[in-house]
Design a protein around this motif. Structure first.
Motif, mmCIF file in Angstrom:
data_model
loop_
_atom_site.group_PDB
_atom_site.id
_atom_site.type_symbol
_atom_site.label_atom_id
_atom_site.label_comp_id
_atom_site.label_asym_id
_atom_site.label_seq_id
_atom_site.Cartn_x
_atom_site.Cartn_y
_atom_site.Cartn_z
ATOM 1 N N ASP A 78 -6.438 11.893 -7.997
ATOM 2 C CA ASP A 78 -6.959 12.153 -6.654
ATOM 3 C C ASP A 78 -6.442 11.062 -5.727
ATOM 4 N N SER A 79 -5.266 11.313 -5.136
ATOM 5 C CA SER A 79 -4.619 10.285 -4.298
ATOM 6 C C SER A 79 -5.420 9.989 -3.037
ATOM 7 N N ARG A 80 -6.278 10.927 -2.614
ATOM 8 C CA ARG A 80 -7.079 10.684 -1.408
ATOM 9 C C ARG A 80 -8.111 9.583 -1.625
ATOM 10 N N SER A 81 -8.467 9.356 -2.896
ATOM 11 C CA SER A 81 -9.487 8.349 -3.197
ATOM 12 C C SER A 81 -8.905 7.003 -3.606
ATOM 13 N N THR A 82 -7.574 6.896 -3.631
ATOM 14 C CA THR A 82 -6.947 5.628 -4.040
ATOM 15 C C THR A 82 -7.318 4.507 -3.061
ATOM 16 N N ARG A 83 -7.758 3.379 -3.618
ATOM 17 C CA ARG A 83 -8.142 2.229 -2.788
ATOM 18 C C ARG A 83 -7.359 0.995 -3.230
ATOM 19 N N GLU A 129 0.827 -1.207 0.000
ATOM 20 C CA GLU A 129 0.000 0.000 0.000
ATOM 21 C C GLU A 129 0.859 1.254 0.000
ATOM 22 N N GLN A 130 1.909 1.242 0.817
ATOM 23 C CA GLN A 130 2.793 2.402 0.897
ATOM 24 C C GLN A 130 3.500 2.656 -0.428
ATOM 25 N N VAL A 131 3.956 1.593 -1.079
ATOM 26 C CA VAL A 131 4.648 1.739 -2.363
ATOM 27 C C VAL A 131 3.699 2.287 -3.432
ATOM 28 N N VAL A 132 2.473 1.762 -3.464
ATOM 29 C CA VAL A 132 1.501 2.230 -4.462
ATOM 30 C C VAL A 132 1.171 3.710 -4.251
ATOM 31 N N LEU A 133 0.917 4.091 -2.999
ATOM 32 C CA LEU A 133 0.572 5.487 -2.710
ATOM 33 C C LEU A 133 1.733 6.424 -3.014
ATOM 34 N N THR A 134 2.964 5.997 -2.668
ATOM 35 C CA THR A 134 4.132 6.836 -2.924
ATOM 36 C C THR A 134 4.385 7.000 -4.420
ATOM 37 N N SER A 135 4.148 5.959 -5.180
ATOM 38 C CA SER A 135 4.441 5.992 -6.618
ATOM 39 C C SER A 135 3.395 6.760 -7.419
ATOM 40 N N THR A 136 2.215 6.959 -6.855
ATOM 41 C CA THR A 136 1.137 7.602 -7.625
ATOM 42 C C THR A 136 0.724 8.978 -7.109
ATOM 43 N N LYS A 137 1.210 9.387 -5.934
ATOM 44 C CA LYS A 137 0.719 10.635 -5.345
ATOM 45 C C LYS A 137 1.144 11.875 -6.121
ATOM 46 N N ASP A 138 2.244 11.788 -6.880
ATOM 47 C CA ASP A 138 2.744 12.964 -7.595
ATOM 48 C C ASP A 138 2.225 13.063 -9.029
ATOM 49 N N ILE A 139 1.309 12.195 -9.411
ATOM 50 C CA ILE A 139 0.753 12.266 -10.759
ATOM 51 C C ILE A 139 -0.260 13.401 -10.815
ATOM 52 N N PHE A 140 -0.024 14.343 -11.719
ATOM 53 C CA PHE A 140 -0.924 15.495 -11.846
ATOM 54 C C PHE A 140 -2.316 15.030 -12.282
ATOM 55 N N GLY A 141 -3.333 15.459 -11.553
ATOM 56 C CA GLY A 141 -4.705 15.108 -11.904
ATOM 57 C C GLY A 141 -5.198 13.831 -11.272
ATOM 58 N N VAL A 181 -6.118 -2.406 -7.335
ATOM 59 C CA VAL A 181 -5.804 -0.997 -7.068
ATOM 60 C C VAL A 181 -6.747 -0.133 -7.888
ATOM 61 N N SER A 182 -7.520 0.713 -7.211
ATOM 62 C CA SER A 182 -8.448 1.641 -7.881
ATOM 63 C C SER A 182 -7.897 3.054 -7.753
ATOM 64 N N LEU A 183 -7.563 3.627 -8.901
ATOM 65 C CA LEU A 183 -7.015 4.985 -8.950
ATOM 66 C C LEU A 183 -8.027 5.902 -9.639
ATOM 67 N N PHE A 184 -8.163 7.099 -9.136
ATOM 68 C CA PHE A 184 -9.171 8.028 -9.626
ATOM 69 C C PHE A 184 -8.490 9.191 -10.340
ATOM 70 N N ILE A 185 -8.718 9.271 -11.653
ATOM 71 C CA ILE A 185 -8.111 10.316 -12.478
ATOM 72 C C ILE A 185 -9.173 11.373 -12.766
ATOM 73 N N LEU A 186 -8.851 12.623 -12.440
ATOM 74 C CA LEU A 186 -9.763 13.732 -12.679
ATOM 75 C C LEU A 186 -9.312 14.494 -13.914
ATOM 76 N N GLY A 187 -10.245 14.922 -14.720
ATOM 77 C CA GLY A 187 -9.897 15.677 -15.921
ATOM 78 C C GLY A 187 -11.129 16.211 -16.596
ATOM 79 N N SER A 188 -10.907 16.997 -17.648
ATOM 80 C CA SER A 188 -12.039 17.605 -18.350
ATOM 81 C C SER A 188 -11.990 17.430 -19.857
ATOM 82 N N GLY A 189 -10.932 16.840 -20.374
ATOM 83 C CA GLY A 189 -10.824 16.703 -21.816
ATOM 84 C C GLY A 189 -10.103 15.431 -22.197
ATOM 85 N N LYS A 190 -10.254 15.038 -23.476
ATOM 86 C CA LYS A 190 -9.635 13.800 -23.944
ATOM 87 C C LYS A 190 -8.123 13.873 -23.899
#
Length: 365
Positions: free
Chosen positions: A290-295, A276-288, A313-322
């Motif tokens: 939502d690391s708070r919602s990672t499950r 869990e720690q490795v997954v959160l550390t590796s993905t928290k700096d991705i722009f867009g 691993v469920s990661l939530f990507i926020l965005g507005s365009g293709k």
């Protein structure tokens, strides 16, 4: 005798002229009453049938007022250019004043109908709730502008010195502006919010002080927000909102990226915490992202009587365009490779189940 005869002739001429003016004023009145149909025919011929229909629908309820304006307008022209009556200046001023008041009233009614029917209809078709308070602000501002223009026109055509009056009003206006500085600032901020559209009615927004809720109304001076959870209403001055960083949740899109990590053995709880720690550390700096919602959900699979662990691993990507979504997916692929390298560095072997699943979903409020 000659003077009496001259007076009789002049009096007879005035009666005849009055009769002619009256007849032509009635003709002008009836011409004004059919003006909506005339305008429709002209627009159908030179513009489009849709413009003609809208114009007739807008003007037809006020055909009596339009006819009255035409009749008074004709009388005003006669009084200006054919001054045969001894007391004509008084009569002309009375006619002109009535015409000015009637014209201001007519234009105000037409503009109000245009706002209520066409602007409101356009707002409803856009899928957003119409802001009744700002529409009223626009209407009343237009009413004041119409009255002001009518007053200036009347004053200019009758040689009334308006500069001294405006100067006195200006001094009073400056004093009034200083006395109501905050209120004016709030009103102008309301106009800025209406033009900039950082949020609409029914949008969910978050403010820097932790306020989160649904926008109930955007008023002239303040905005009302129904807080999530407690359900209370917070009234925030518009000039404060224009200086805040506002997070609008309603316009966002969300894509859920589901990664399935299949381990070659059963993973103990301590190792699960490490993963869990490795997954959160590796993905928290991705722009867009939502690391708070990672499950991360672990489950045990029994394959060939040998228990093995699978992590979803469920990661939530926020965005507005293709384009932005595609870029963030590429960044997520890079993060997946980083996770792979780090876990193998800890002696944890696994493989990623292909393909990665992407699910479009609305943002959870």
């Amino acid at each position: 005798m000659m003077e009496l005869l001259s007076n009789n002739i002049f009096f007879s001429a005035k009666i005849q002229l009055t009769f002619v003016v009256t007849v032509f004023s009635f003709i002008a009145f009836f011409t004004g009453r059919v003006f909506p149909q005339i305008a429709k025919s002209c627009l159908n011929l030179f513009v489009s049938s849709q413009a003609g229909e809208k114009t007739e629908k807008l003007l037809l309820p006020y055909k009596q007022l339009i006819g009255l304006a035409f009749g008074l307008g004709f009388m005003e022209i006669v009084a200006l250019f054919v001054p045969v009556l001894d007391d004509y200046p008084v009569i002309e001023k009375i006619i002109s004043l009535i015409l000015t008041i009637e014209a201001c009233w007519l234009f105000s009614r037409i503009f109000g109908k245009y706002i209520d029917e066409y602007i409101l209809e356009s707002a409803l078709k856009s899928g957003r709730k119409a802001n009744s308070e700002l529409l009223n602000l626009a209407k009343y501002t237009a009413y004041l502008a119409i009255i002001f223009v009518g007053f200036i026109f009347f004053a200019q055509t009758h040689n009334i010195n308006i500069f001294s009056l405006l100067a006195s009003l200006g001094i009073g206006g400056v004093a009034f502006a200083f006395a109501s500085k905050t209120t004016i600032e709030q009103l102008l901020s309301g106009v800025v919010l209406y033009i900039d559209h950082p949020f609409y009615i029914d949008d969910y927004i978050g403010l820097p002080d932790g306020t989160f809720g649904r926008v109930e109304s955007i008023g002239w001076r303040s905005t009302k927000i129904r807080t999530s959870g407690k359900g209370t209403v917070i009234v925030i001055p518009n000039n404060s909102l224009t200086q805040m960083s506002i997070e609008n949740f309603s316009g966002a899109k969300k894509v859920i990226s589901i990664l399935s990590l299949n381990f070659t053995r059963k993973i103990e709880p301590k190792e699960q915490a490490l993963i869990e720690q490795v997954v959160l550390t590796s993905t928290k700096d991705i722009f867009g992202l939502d690391s708070r919602s990672t499950r991360i959900d672990f489950r045990t699979l029994n394959k060939n009587s040998e228990p093995k662990t699978q992590a979803q691993v469920s990661l939530f990507i926020l965005g507005s365009g293709k384009v932005s979504m595609e870029l963030r997916r590429q960044l997520l692929d890079v993060a997946t490779q980083t996770i792979n390298q780090k876990l193998k560095g800890y002696g944890i072997d696994f493989n990623i189940e292909e393909p990665t699943i992407y699910v479009d979903a609305p943002v959870t409020i």
